[in-house]
Design a protein around this motif. Sequence first.
Motif, PDB file in Angstrom:
ATOM      1  N   PRO A   1      35.725   6.309 -86.825  1.00  0.00           N
ATOM      2  CA  PRO A   1      35.631   5.177 -87.766  1.00  0.00           C
ATOM      3  C   PRO A   1      35.531   5.662 -89.208  1.00  0.00           C
ATOM      4  CG  PRO A   1      34.123   4.881 -85.924  1.00  0.00           C
ATOM      5  CD  PRO A   1      34.649   6.283 -85.815  1.00  0.00           C
ATOM      6  N   ARG A   2      36.246   4.975 -90.092  1.00  0.00           N
ATOM      7  CA  ARG A   2      36.245   5.328 -91.504  1.00  0.00           C
ATOM      8  C   ARG A   2      35.641   4.189 -92.316  1.00  0.00           C
ATOM      9  NH1 ARG A   2      39.460   9.702 -92.071  1.00  0.00           N
ATOM     10  NH2 ARG A   2      39.521   9.464 -94.328  1.00  0.00           N
ATOM     11  N   PRO A   3      35.248   4.461 -93.567  1.00  0.00           N
ATOM     12  CA  PRO A   3      34.735   3.386 -94.432  1.00  0.00           C
ATOM     13  C   PRO A   3      35.742   2.239 -94.530  1.00  0.00           C
ATOM     14  CG  PRO A   3      34.383   5.529 -95.454  1.00  0.00           C
ATOM     15  CD  PRO A   3      35.218   5.771 -94.237  1.00  0.00           C
ATOM     16  N   ASN A   4      35.254   1.018 -94.340  1.00  0.00           N
ATOM     17  CA  ASN A   4      36.186  -0.121 -94.225  1.00  0.00           C
ATOM     18  C   ASN A   4      35.923  -1.241 -95.222  1.00  0.00           C
ATOM     19  OD1 ASN A   4      33.799  -1.005 -93.179  1.00  0.00           O
ATOM     20  ND2 ASN A   4      34.593  -1.538 -91.158  1.00  0.00           N
ATOM     21  N   GLN A   5      35.020  -1.044 -96.182  1.00  0.00           N
ATOM     22  CA  GLN A   5      34.765  -2.088 -97.174  1.00  0.00           C
ATOM     23  C   GLN A   5      35.119  -1.559 -98.565  1.00  0.00           C
ATOM     24  OE1 GLN A   5      31.210  -4.352 -97.082  1.00  0.00           O
ATOM     25  NE2 GLN A   5      30.951  -4.237 -94.850  1.00  0.00           N
ATOM     26  N   GLN A   6      35.944  -2.322 -99.265  1.00  0.00           N
ATOM     27  CA  GLN A   6      36.339  -1.902-100.609  1.00  0.00           C
ATOM     28  C   GLN A   6      35.389  -2.500-101.640  1.00  0.00           C
ATOM     29  OE1 GLN A   6      40.521  -2.096-101.532  1.00  0.00           O
ATOM     30  NE2 GLN A   6      40.121  -2.561-103.700  1.00  0.00           N
ATOM     31  N   VAL A   7      34.957  -1.661-102.573  1.00  0.00           N
ATOM     32  CA  VAL A   7      34.075  -2.108-103.660  1.00  0.00           C
ATOM     33  C   VAL A   7      34.707  -1.730-104.994  1.00  0.00           C
ATOM     34  CG1 VAL A   7      31.961  -1.954-102.284  1.00  0.00           C
ATOM     35  CG2 VAL A   7      32.740   0.054-103.549  1.00  0.00           C
ATOM     36  N   ASP A   8      34.438  -2.582-105.997  1.00  0.00           N
ATOM     37  CA  ASP A   8      34.878  -2.316-107.368  1.00  0.00           C
ATOM     38  C   ASP A   8      33.646  -2.460-108.237  1.00  0.00           C
ATOM     39  OD1 ASP A   8      36.197  -1.903-109.696  1.00  0.00           O
ATOM     40  OD2 ASP A   8      37.611  -3.565-109.488  1.00  0.00           O
ATOM     41  N   VAL A   9      33.040  -1.337-108.639  1.00  0.00           N
ATOM     42  CA  VAL A   9      31.718  -1.369-109.279  1.00  0.00           C
ATOM     43  C   VAL A   9      31.729  -0.572-110.576  1.00  0.00           C
ATOM     44  CG1 VAL A   9      30.446  -1.679-107.116  1.00  0.00           C
ATOM     45  CG2 VAL A   9      30.988   0.629-107.900  1.00  0.00           C
TER      46      VAL A   9
ATOM     47  N   THR B   1      33.611   5.160-118.536  1.00  0.00           N
ATOM     48  CA  THR B   1      33.628   4.260-119.695  1.00  0.00           C
ATOM     49  C   THR B   1      32.312   4.413-120.452  1.00  0.00           C
ATOM     50  OG1 THR B   1      32.635   2.399-118.502  1.00  0.00           O
ATOM     51  CG2 THR B   1      35.047   2.648-118.357  1.00  0.00           C
ATOM     52  N   ALA B   2      32.213   3.659-121.554  1.00  0.00           N
ATOM     53  CA  ALA B   2      30.991   3.722-122.355  1.00  0.00           C
ATOM     54  C   ALA B   2      29.801   3.150-121.607  1.00  0.00           C
ATOM     55  CB  ALA B   2      31.204   2.957-123.668  1.00  0.00           C
ATOM     56  N   ALA B   3      30.028   2.188-120.729  1.00  0.00           N
ATOM     57  CA  ALA B   3      28.925   1.543-120.011  1.00  0.00           C
ATOM     58  C   ALA B   3      28.534   2.274-118.731  1.00  0.00           C
ATOM     59  CB  ALA B   3      29.301   0.101-119.680  1.00  0.00           C
ATOM     60  N   GLY B   4      29.410   3.141-118.225  1.00  0.00           N
ATOM     61  CA  GLY B   4      29.107   3.836-116.983  1.00  0.00           C
ATOM     62  C   GLY B   4      30.370   4.272-116.270  1.00  0.00           C
ATOM     63  N   THR B   5      30.246   4.561-114.991  1.00  0.00           N
ATOM     64  CA  THR B   5      31.376   5.038-114.181  1.00  0.00           C
ATOM     65  C   THR B   5      31.996   3.865-113.436  1.00  0.00           C
ATOM     66  OG1 THR B   5      30.250   7.170-113.850  1.00  0.00           O
ATOM     67  CG2 THR B   5      32.099   6.653-112.396  1.00  0.00           C
ATOM     68  N   GLN B   6      33.273   3.623-113.713  1.00  0.00           N
ATOM     69  CA  GLN B   6      34.014   2.562-113.040  1.00  0.00           C
ATOM     70  C   GLN B   6      34.629   3.134-111.759  1.00  0.00           C
ATOM     71  OE1 GLN B   6      34.566  -0.706-114.538  1.00  0.00           O
ATOM     72  NE2 GLN B   6      35.292  -1.279-112.477  1.00  0.00           N
ATOM     73  N   LEU B   7      34.229   2.547-110.609  1.00  0.00           N
ATOM     74  CA  LEU B   7      34.669   3.064-109.320  1.00  0.00           C
ATOM     75  C   LEU B   7      35.334   1.976-108.492  1.00  0.00           C
ATOM     76  CD1 LEU B   7      31.633   5.217-108.095  1.00  0.00           C
ATOM     77  CD2 LEU B   7      33.897   6.071-108.673  1.00  0.00           C
TER      78      LEU B   7
END
Length: 501
Positions: free
Chosen positions: A440-448, A473-479
């Motif tokens: 099993p692999r990671p199956n939920q996509q997040v945009d944080v 970015t200036a506010a943090g890491t966009q992942l």
Amino acid sequence: MGTTESTDSTRREGCAHQVTEEFTQQEINGAVADPAELSLGDLEREERSSLRRVAGLSTELQDITEVEYRKLRLERVVLVGVWTEGSALESEASLAELARLAETAGSEVLEGLVQRRDKPDPATYIGSGKVIELGDIVRATGADTVICDGELSPSQLQQLEARLKVKVIDRTALILDIFAQHARSREGKSQVELAQLQYLLPRLRGWGETLSRQAGGRAGGGNGGVGLRGPGETKLETDRRRIRAKISKLRKEIKAMTTVRDTKRGQRVANEIPSVAIAGYTNAGKSSLLNVLTGAGVLVEDSLFATLDATTRRTETPDGNTYTLTDTVGFVRHLPHQLVEAFRSTLDEVADADLVVHVVDGADPMPEWQVRAVREVLNEIGERRDVKMPPELVVVNKVDAASELALARLRHLLPGAVFVSAHTGAGMGELRERIAGLIPRPNQQVDVLVPYARGELVARVHREGEVLTEEHTAAGTQLRAMVKADLAGVLESFAANGTSA
């Protein structure tokens, strides 16, 4: 007499001096390993060989006590089987496997005998005529044990021993004896003892005084007192009662140990760590694969049932995903049902896994037997637990010892199998890739958008998930990444819709 004793003493001193010199020379040459560098398997191998008998010493038959001699000498055995179905080649292969089992148990095989019958004789297993022939072979070879390639009923066992005048055991008792020799953990020893007692209970017998009544009062001819008058129990009945009490105690102990195992498994499940169980026929190379994939260092030996205790190690896929590998007990054709019942908690590791790596010995003359026997046990586990078994990845091991013709035949019989050699490392890269694709692999996509102050979360996404895009970015890491459910819940407050922490 004094001269003889002096000569024996001098000979013993000479032998001891020679052994000491050889051992010292090995140390000088660096042949004796540093104890700190020995793996768990090396230490166990040394322990098993520490009590083996050294042939050729002057004390071999003269200066050793009777008890020590009985403990160290090899039993001389004659094998006997009943061929009821299949080809003659299959019958010979079955007897050859029984010979390997006998040698693993510490016996010296002298002769083998096969009887062609529609079904085993209900009285003597091989028929009265063959019993006479078998008795002649036993007396001619000087054997002290006969091993039958099947499970004997109590009456068959008694009839054969009465006619042959030597000890008779069956395939089940032989396998139980090997398990008793090789069990190391407390759980493994308890499981083997439980299986042995379950096998022994219907086969208890008594002779002479052991059948006498244990009674008091007039029935016993003495002053037994109140509550002890009457027919009483036979010694046989007392033994059965004690065995039943011991079986009940062992089941409670194993159940308590199973709770500990379930707790550890529950922690892995809670952390959503994929689990892979290595199953297969005995001596197919399961422990060797575990060592190559994880560096576990467990015992590896060219013998049947070399390792019994389940070993779990953590490793990673080529792309960095963590999973666990569990080496389970080996299977064999006609694995005694007492062992399947006793090793329930260990075998449950297979049913609870996300993937079963089914190891097949590519150098075996009849590998399809191995595959059939293993799948029968796996189906039995699934039916008992009423669960669907995990997907299976067939791995053909020992390709370095197999012929090209045999490998071509296996590729036809087992399409989709991976062909490897744990000894040379051939095919191990492909095996790692196939395991990575099936677990099993990671199956939920997040945009944080993760603030720089929470850098540990970014590291965790890299460690446990699959990063699709990453931007600072200036506010943090966009992942944008694929992660498991538990990590997605932690990252929910950092969703890239403007929410931040």
